[in-house]
Design a protein around this motif. Sequence first.
Motif, PDB file in Angstrom:
ATOM      1  N   THR A 152       0.792  -1.239   0.000  1.00  0.00           N
ATOM      2  CA  THR A 152       0.000   0.000   0.000  1.00  0.00           C
ATOM      3  C   THR A 152       0.823   1.288   0.000  1.00  0.00           C
ATOM      4  OG1 THR A 152      -0.263  -0.163   2.421  1.00  0.00           O
ATOM      5  CG2 THR A 152      -2.007  -1.114   1.042  1.00  0.00           C
ATOM      6  N   PRO A 153       1.968   1.381   0.719  1.00  0.00           N
ATOM      7  CA  PRO A 153       2.703   2.655   0.664  1.00  0.00           C
ATOM      8  C   PRO A 153       3.167   3.011  -0.744  1.00  0.00           C
ATOM      9  CG  PRO A 153       3.529   1.266   2.450  1.00  0.00           C
ATOM     10  CD  PRO A 153       2.620   0.417   1.631  1.00  0.00           C
ATOM     11  N   GLN A 191      -1.412   6.452   5.869  1.00  0.00           N
ATOM     12  CA  GLN A 191      -0.373   6.543   4.841  1.00  0.00           C
ATOM     13  C   GLN A 191      -0.628   7.667   3.837  1.00  0.00           C
ATOM     14  OE1 GLN A 191      -0.413   2.534   3.322  1.00  0.00           O
ATOM     15  NE2 GLN A 191       1.085   1.802   4.833  1.00  0.00           N
TER      16      GLN A 191
END
Length: 515
Positions: A152-153, A191
């Motif tokens: 995801t990042p 994030q």
Amino acid sequence: MWRLNAVRHKAGRQGSDLEEFKFKRRAHEKELRRARKDSKLVSKILLLNDDENEEDGTMDTLASDQVLELFKMVCQGRDLVKKEADLRALRKALRSPSAHLVLIRQQSSIAILVTNLRGPSPQCRLEAVRCLHELSQSPHSEVDSWRLRQATPYLITFISGQSPKFTELCLYTLGNMCPDSENVRNILLAQGIIPALNSCIQIHRTNLAVVEAVGFTLSQLISANYVTGRIIPAVLASGLIPHLLSVLTPVLTPDSQFGLGPVIECAWCLHYLACSNVDNGALVAQGTLLRCTSLLVTLGGAVAKGSIEEGMELLIWPLLRCVGNLLLSGPLGALQPQLNDSRLLAALCAFPQAFLQTHPALARESVWVLNNLTSAAAADSSVFCSALFYLNLVPVLIQLLPFSHGINIMVLRVLGNIAHQGREYCLHLAQAGLLPALCATLKMADPEVVTFSLEVLGQLVASDPQLAEEFVRQSGLPVLEAIQYSNQETIRLRAKHLLEHHLPPHCTVDTSASP
């Protein structure tokens, strides 16, 4: 996919094969949209890569050992060209759901894909995100978003990039991951997914494929009931709302490639924001109510003329829900500047007429918005009630009373709102033919329909003795007397009250001379 036309990254098959592919894709996408609309399901999207090396984005299912061999080749490969080919083969193998389990059970399988996702080769990055995208829409519970969270990042970082195709894949992968877990949503929020979406829609505002993908991802992020605490306020403060509203332009001529898809996705986002009721005043202040009602007016005019584009009902649906929820956010007087077009009432009556047979629930939603406009709790409801008479729309509503699916109940609510305005309004309702229509609804089997019919009838006959006499002329007295034998106590008491207090014997007229 949600959109009504496929995303086409490369020029592939030509002629009839291409048209057949488009037709199949559109049919599949419409079913997915309806799944979210009708069943309130969280749907996931699989982007098909219609390139010259694939036929309909499918391939033969590989055995487990073949999938493992492909994964080992990806792990061991050093040559970037060879690694790209291995990743592509693995991605094609992942078209089979059985391959998802084989891969996910391998140690560090997601870490290997993430390593390629952040590697130096653009083509390897593209194939890696395609692999992750395949996994993100897996039907297997074992292949959930929590397992994919390592990526995801990087996915969030890449959606602010310049490559539309790569950005779109990252967006849909993130969107597919959103519904599975509240923990994953919180991770995405921490994030920075919301500022990244805001940046993305600004960078790619002219690319409808990316705009639609942003709308899908955002709608997936905010659609759950438990997101109101942190996520909705963050979205409202992010600056995304003006960008979503800018997509809601008149769409009588949809884009030839994407259809109504981008507009539909952004409309769903606004609906989820409005129904959260976190800060609807902020939505109204930014022009959400004005833009949605303007678009409904445009669509209503087209529908009234019989010009119904494919998928138009899928856009009308979230717009109606958004407007209906915003109308509940404060006094109508404060909202009046954004509700100054009487054609909105005409549009709300045009939709039930056009979609009554094909989409009865949409007809009910339209009348629900009318109910919110004319509700007695609204400060300026008399303006809208009067406008319904002025535009001759009350007969249209009365014609909907025979129809079930909750339509007639909602219409009775609206008619009750009008009758609540007083004697003059009740007389106009009687002139429009409401009394004989009530005689019919009082005979229906649905107790809720009968209850609302009795309530409206009570308002009419209490407002003027002439209306009580007219109801008797319409042979309504035997209907009320029969209702006294209902097995529903509330209904029996209401009927008895009307007979004893508003239809006494002296109101009974001689109907023997009636034709």
